[in-house]
Design an enzyme around this catalytic site. Structure first.
Site, mmCIF file in Angstrom:
data_model
loop_
_atom_site.group_PDB
_atom_site.id
_atom_site.type_symbol
_atom_site.label_atom_id
_atom_site.label_comp_id
_atom_site.label_asym_id
_atom_site.label_seq_id
_atom_site.Cartn_x
_atom_site.Cartn_y
_atom_site.Cartn_z
ATOM 1 C CB CYS A 2 -0.860 0.040 1.243
ATOM 2 S SG CYS A 2 -1.833 -1.426 1.522
ATOM 3 N NE ARG A 27 4.559 1.807 -1.197
ATOM 4 C CZ ARG A 27 5.376 1.987 -0.167
ATOM 5 N NH1 ARG A 27 6.483 2.649 -0.323
ATOM 6 N NH2 ARG A 27 5.080 1.521 1.025
ATOM 7 C CD1 TRP A 75 -0.409 -5.747 -3.497
ATOM 8 C CD2 TRP A 75 -0.431 -6.698 -1.474
ATOM 9 N NE1 TRP A 75 0.054 -7.037 -3.629
ATOM 10 C CE2 TRP A 75 0.041 -7.648 -2.404
ATOM 11 C CE3 TRP A 75 -0.538 -7.079 -0.134
ATOM 12 C CZ2 TRP A 75 0.415 -8.938 -2.046
ATOM 13 C CZ3 TRP A 75 -0.169 -8.363 0.220
ATOM 14 C CH2 TRP A 75 0.297 -9.279 -0.729
ATOM 15 C CG ASN A 101 0.563 2.220 3.622
ATOM 16 O OD1 ASN A 101 -0.526 2.277 3.047
ATOM 17 N ND2 ASN A 101 1.665 2.759 3.134
ATOM 18 N N GLY A 102 -0.265 -1.200 6.448
ATOM 19 C CA GLY A 102 0.087 -2.088 7.561
ATOM 20 C C GLY A 102 -1.066 -2.989 7.936
ATOM 21 C CD GLU A 492 17.179 -12.730 -8.801
ATOM 22 O OE1 GLU A 492 16.644 -13.307 -7.862
ATOM 23 O OE2 GLU A 492 16.832 -11.597 -9.188
ATOM 24 C CE LYS A 496 13.801 -10.709 -10.769
ATOM 25 N NZ LYS A 496 14.545 -10.569 -9.560
ATOM 26 C CD GLU A 499 10.121 -11.151 -9.562
ATOM 27 O OE1 GLU A 499 9.520 -10.812 -8.549
ATOM 28 O OE2 GLU A 499 11.341 -11.020 -9.685
ATOM 29 C CG HIS A 515 19.902 -36.665 -6.873
ATOM 30 N ND1 HIS A 515 20.329 -37.908 -6.463
ATOM 31 C CD2 HIS A 515 21.014 -35.957 -7.141
ATOM 32 C CE1 HIS A 515 21.656 -37.925 -6.451
ATOM 33 N NE2 HIS A 515 22.092 -36.750 -6.873
ATOM 34 C CE LYS A 614 11.583 -2.634 -5.963
ATOM 35 N NZ LYS A 614 12.325 -3.708 -6.668
HETATM 36 C C1 F6R Z 1 11.947 -10.218 -6.668
HETATM 37 C C2 F6R Z 1 11.878 -9.295 -5.569
HETATM 38 C C3 F6R Z 1 11.501 -9.823 -4.227
HETATM 39 C C4 F6R Z 1 12.297 -9.098 -3.138
HETATM 40 C C5 F6R Z 1 11.809 -9.532 -1.748
HETATM 41 C C6 F6R Z 1 12.620 -8.904 -0.651
HETATM 42 O O1 F6R Z 1 12.318 -9.596 -7.842
HETATM 43 O O2 F6R Z 1 12.095 -8.142 -5.723
HETATM 44 O O3 F6R Z 1 11.679 -11.203 -4.138
HETATM 45 O O4 F6R Z 1 13.650 -9.394 -3.295
HETATM 46 O O5 F6R Z 1 10.469 -9.188 -1.584
HETATM 47 O O6 F6R Z 1 12.545 -7.514 -0.707
HETATM 48 P P1 F6R Z 1 13.624 -6.601 -0.036
HETATM 49 O O7 F6R Z 1 14.924 -6.838 -0.729
HETATM 50 O O8 F6R Z 1 13.117 -5.221 -0.210
HETATM 51 O O9 F6R Z 1 13.687 -7.024 1.398
#
Ligand code: F6R
Length: 619
Positions: A2, A27, A75, A101-102, A492, A496, A499, A515, A614
């Site tokens: 949010c 976000r 959100w 927010n929260g 990673e 990517k 997501e 395995h 985000k």
């Molecule tokens: C993936 C991504 C998330 C963040 C995760 C942790 O592309 O961005 O997996 O890495 O939510 O977020 P931070 O680094 O802000 O703690």
């Protein structure tokens, strides 16, 4: 997650609030709303499900006048994403409007109590409970909004950043925070008047002012048009507002000619990493200087173990950090999912160093993990990007990434920034503990310094990924394989793709294929293999053969000049040669580009993928 925007001043609030909401779109959210006290004195609330553009549509032909307002992107946590549950929420008398927010953890019991006093609710949200509680306290204690908020928040368990308007007082804006960030922008206009801006981060504020006050946990603030900014804590003790200067500029939060923030941020990586290492890595004497370590030399000298807590992409960079620190410093390093660590009563020694890795510095689980470690007396070190965020404020020491704001939801430059920072940290600790020979230390520093140039080369030489990405658009599954330092890169790369393109992908240590996962391989399955001509090259060649003999399509990342793996691959990306430990920062680039172009070709919303936020500020 949010986002909150607020404004009080002499300008019309609506355009400022809507622009601010657009700035916060990155976000992640599923509904939006705005509240204004109109020039005629009405407290209006407009909201809608979906994007901010839908809210703008909703607002057409409405009274949008007013020089004070609050706005929100939601959100969903409690209650589905719809117009009713969207913020702002009115109090029962419609005298107050609040954005939040929260999560209010005890909202159910509070709601039951308030219902017992005859109050009724329109939505399923915890937020509506908060605004009703504030109104109830104001009536019960016959007090003003500022005091009512203080009293109410003493009954609340959970995390919040809130902003509240009161119809009867169009000259004041009240806000508060605990566990969820809130920034107050302060701007003096040419005519001498003061205006205030509110943001859950600085992005909606930066085009108006770089002077800000970061509200601290447990603080409540009141701003008014006369320039008053008073802050108290939950016990009503006055707090002095501390003015800080934002280290952010507008260019950094705009796309700068790129179609998406993600692509901009992928291309920014060489420069971002140059900024990250500036002042820390000295190429002339091949040395690193990290004040975060030097200021606490003894903690690193005497530490028994390092535990790194992180989530998502940051967890992947932490894994690379583990491999490097163990190799360079000969200290055992454990990497933990913060969300698991915080709830499993882990063994933490007072001579442990616990490192939190987080781009946002606000991830709720990572924050909770380090709070747990703090209780057990461990030394806390933060590796974060967002300056002034909660994790750097909660840790004993740390290092900022300085890679600039990351707006694309899929993390790219923060990942490589975290990896290089963890390598610098490893070198700094190795220097303190004298675990590397001088020759090896200088050679590693020298090579690390060259990484940004090698990233630039990687970007320039893999420009044609867009041409073949479309061939994979219709794939249902992908496998990503790597060994050693490149196993986290496989994880990673898979994350990517998942997501932003919604294609199922799994990352695996290449040798684990036999395995189980090899059963999945057929002619439909693209297998991305990170196969630099280093370390376990021969072994990974055998792994590729195993996949090929089962019909799998090989997409490889190889070192410049490699012919063997290139000859076995259906598609090939090239990176320059570097030490094993630094390969991840190069090998991840083609994988970022691959996921980007697959997602774009599929027509996905790359910068705001569905369901994602985000920074995950709720658990
Ligand atoms: C993936 C991504 C998330 C963040 C995760 C942790 O592309 O961005 O997996 O890495 O939510 O977020 P931070 O680094 O802000 O703690």
């Amino acid at each position: 997650m949010c986002g909150i925007v607020g404004y009080i001043g002499e300008q019309q609030a609506y355009p400022i609030l809507i622009k601010g909401l657009h700035r916060l779109e990155y976000r992640g959210y599923d509904s939006a709303g705005v509240s204004l006290i109109s020039d005629g004195g009405d407290l209006n609330v407009y909201k809608s499900k979906g994007k901010v553009s839908a809210l703008e549509e909703e607002c057409k032909n409405q009274d949008l006048s007013g020089t004070i307002g609050i706005a929100h992107t939601r959100w969903a946590t409690h209650g589905e994403p719809n117009q009713v549950n969207a913020h702002p929420h009115y109090s029962e008398s419609k005298s107050l409007a609040l954005v939040h927010n929260g999560i209010i953890e005890n909202y159910k019991s509070l709601r039951t109590q308030l219902e017992g006093y005859g109050m009724t609710f329109c939505s399923e949200t915890d937020t509506e409970v908060l605004v009703q509680l504030i109104e109830y306290m104001m009536k019960d204690h016959n007090c003003d909004l500022f005091t009512g908020v203080q009293i109410a928040l003493n009954y609340v368990v959970g995390a919040y950043a809130i902003a509240i308007l009161e119809k009867e007082h169009p000259d004041q804006l009240v806000c508060a925070r605990k566990g969820s960030p809130l920034v107050i922008g302060v701007s003096k206009r040419e005519n001498g008047s003061t205006e205030y801006f509110l943001g859950s981060d600085a992005t909606p504020i930066i085009e108006y002012t770089n002077q800000v006050v970061y509200l601290q946990d447990g603080e409540i603030a009141i701003m008014d048009r006369s320039g008053r900014l008073d802050i108290v804590d939950l016990k009503n003790s006055p707090q002095t507002p501390k003015l800080a200067t934002l280290q952010l500029n507008l260019d950094q939060i705009e796309k700068g000619g790129f179609p998406h923030f993600m692509l901009k941020e992928i291309w920014e990586q060489p420069n971002a990493l140059r900024t990250c290492i500036r002042g820390r890595v000295n190429p002339a004497n091949k040395d690193v200087v990290l004040s975060g370590v030097l200021d606490h030399k003894d903690r690193f000298l005497n530490c028994r173990r390092i535990i790194i807590c992180a989530c998502g992409t940051s967890w992947h960079s932490a894994l690379i950090g583990k491999y490097f620190i163990e190799e360079a410093c000969q200290i055992p390093v454990e990497v933990e999912y913060a969300s698991e660590f915080r709830y499993r009563n882990p063994v933490i020694f007072s001579d442990d160093v616990v490192i939190a890795v987080s781009q946002s510095g606000e991830t709720a689980d990572t924050l909770a993990a380090i709070e747990l470690a703090k209780e057990k007396g461990a030394f806390l070190y933060g590796i974060c990007n967002v300056i002034g965020s909660s994790i750097p404020r909660a840790t004993d020491s740390g290092t900022y990434l300085h890679v600039g704001p990351e707006i694309g939801v899929a993390s790219t430059k923060a990942f490589t920034g975290q990896v290089i920072t963890l390598c610098i940290l490893g070198l700094a600790i190795a220097k303190v503990r004298q675990t590397l020979s001088d020759e090896m230390y200088h050679m590693l520093v020298d090579e690390l310094y060259k990484i940004p140039d090698k990233m630039q080369w990687t970007l320039e030489n893999n420009k044609d990924i867009d041409k073949f990405a479309e061939r994979f658009t219709y794939c249902k599954n992908f496998l990503y394989l790597g060994r050693g330092y490149n196993y986290p890169v496989a994880l990673e790369g898979a994350l990517k793709l998942k997501e932003i393109s919604y294609i199922h992908a799994e990352g695996y240590p290449a040798a684990e294929m036999k395995h189980g996962p090899i059963a999945l391989v057929d002619a439909e399955m693209p297998v991305v293999v990170i196969a630099p001509k280093r370390g376990m090259y021969e072994k990974i060649v055998s792994n590729i053969q195993e996949i090929k003999s089962r019909g799998g399509k090989i997409i490889s990342v190889v070192t410049e000049g490699d012919t063997t793996v290139r000859g076995m691959s259906d598609y090939c990306f090239t990176i320059p040669d570097t030490r094993d430990c630094f390969v991840p920062m190069l090998a991840v680039i083609p994988l970022q580009l691959l996921s980007y172009y697959v997602a774009v070709t599929k027509g996905c919303n790359v910068d705001q993928p569905r369901n994602l936020a985000k920074s995950v500020t709720v658990e």
